[in-house]
Design an enzyme around this catalytic site. Sequence first.
Site, PDB file in Angstrom:
ATOM      1  N   CYS A  81      -4.736   2.469  -3.495  1.00 52.37           N
ATOM      2  CA  CYS A  81      -3.549   2.792  -3.134  1.00 52.37           C
ATOM      3  C   CYS A  81      -2.301   1.802  -3.331  1.00 52.37           C
ATOM      4  O   CYS A  81      -1.456   1.771  -2.311  1.00 52.37           O
ATOM      5  CB  CYS A  81      -3.695   3.047  -1.610  1.00 52.37           C
ATOM      6  SG  CYS A  81      -4.941   4.604  -1.458  1.00 52.37           S
ATOM      7  N   HIS A 136       0.927  -1.027   0.011  1.00 56.01           N
ATOM      8  CA  HIS A 136      -0.009   0.128   0.169  1.00 56.01           C
ATOM      9  C   HIS A 136       0.996   0.989  -0.130  1.00 56.01           C
ATOM     10  O   HIS A 136       1.978   1.143   0.617  1.00 56.01           O
ATOM     11  CB  HIS A 136      -0.868  -0.082   1.279  1.00 56.01           C
ATOM     12  CG  HIS A 136      -1.852   0.674   1.290  1.00 56.01           C
ATOM     13  ND1 HIS A 136      -1.815   2.236   1.883  1.00 56.01           N
ATOM     14  CD2 HIS A 136      -3.248   0.755   1.310  1.00 56.01           C
ATOM     15  CE1 HIS A 136      -2.629   2.911   2.025  1.00 56.01           C
ATOM     16  NE2 HIS A 136      -3.758   1.999   1.468  1.00 56.01           N
ATOM     17  N   GLN A 174      -4.533  -5.221   7.044  1.00 54.78           N
ATOM     18  CA  GLN A 174      -5.412  -6.452   6.353  1.00 54.78           C
ATOM     19  C   GLN A 174      -5.621  -7.548   6.873  1.00 54.78           C
ATOM     20  O   GLN A 174      -6.282  -8.542   6.507  1.00 54.78           O
ATOM     21  CB  GLN A 174      -5.299  -6.436   4.816  1.00 54.78           C
ATOM     22  CG  GLN A 174      -5.574  -5.223   4.268  1.00 54.78           C
ATOM     23  CD  GLN A 174      -6.993  -4.771   4.066  1.00 54.78           C
ATOM     24  OE1 GLN A 174      -7.746  -5.504   4.437  1.00 54.78           O
ATOM     25  NE2 GLN A 174      -6.904  -3.376   3.881  1.00 54.78           N
TER      26      GLN A 174
END
Length: 415
Positions: A373, A132, A212
Amino acid sequence: MIAPGPAAIPAFDAARVRRDFPILGQQVNGQPLVYLDNAATTQKPDSVIEAIDSYYRCDNANVHRGVHTLSDRATQRFEQARQSVADFIGSPATSQVIWTSGTTAAINLVAYSWGHSRLRSGDRILVSWLEHHSNIVPWQLVAAATGAEVVPVPVTDEGEIDLSALDTLLDERVKLVAVNHVSNALGTVNPVREIARRAHAAGALVLVDGAQSVAHWPVDVAALDCDFYTFSGHKLFGPTGIGVLWGREALLDAMPPFLGGGEMIEQVAFSASTFNSLPFKFEAGTPNIAGAIGLGAAVEYLAGIDRQGAAAHEAALLQRTLELAEQVQGLRRIGHPRHAAGIFSFLLEGMHPSDLGMLLDQQGIAVRTGHHCAQPLMARFGIPGTVRASYSIYNTQEDVSRLFEGIHKAQRLFA
Ligand code: PMP
């Protein structure tokens, strides 16, 4: 007498869990909401909403140093939340749990505090192509200031970190390896324990971006043997504006403060100031008290559910998704990681991701579209973005069916 058999373990009941999340009961565009944007942010159970509500209704005061009862209650709830989070991630001590505003702030804290004090010209920071932007750009900023270099670790066509390329890159110049535990764009579950083993053997530290992962299965930072672990409350059924940096005690102790101000000091004089102990050294200013209490309630909520069952349930949702995806003409899954969390990233031939996203929204189905992103990763696959469906503990097989009905309908409308 016949010995009783093992007690039957009730199957994970997503429909039951779903009822704890009031937002999910609504209709969107005339259809029952199917919320598949969990990688962007998760919904909040009643217990989290109530914890924040009761904090503001009953206990609101600034924390630490207060002599009055409300301040004492607020401090107790705030520090109890830290204890709950420490237990949740297997932290040996609560002092290693530092409140930040989220993953981004936690990574920036390490980049500025550790990076500025430790990195020199010629040093290297390895980041994977799966990262990211928040695990790339802070390192670029610190590299520009110190003369260090950010070097990407390639990923395979399957969307997995290329471990042999990592081995080739791991030499004495590398001071840190920064990788996510799960890719938000492809769902790849990275072998972070193995990456930490290889990085440590080469003398480098390891930062794991856990934004995540923590919502999907139990994470134990000590077992992973990483040096820093970061995550956000809002992706973990907690509120926005709160997150965690976990770090090894000796490292955090040796790092200089990042932000200066109230709370992070021991003694202030114009000649010099001294700093507070961990974790307060890194918590300048009035913290997000309600946010921390909300996050504490979120991890306590998770402690009350069958997390292995939840992980198996999410795996079954992804499995069914992959089966149904095979039946959609022109659907291309991006990445085929062997080990994936409940994230499904794809493209439909002839349809822009945002068109599909809007057509699904008209049917009450929330997905995310775009580059997630992760622009370097999109460039690696030669695509501008994807459509991403991401699952959580409260999604059901009915949600998966609705997603594919929605995709078929969008294809008919677009034809
Ligand atoms: N890392 C990953 C893997 C993410 O998915 C996200 C959020 N999409 C972040 C970092 C940044 O998290 P936050 O915006 O909560 O700081």
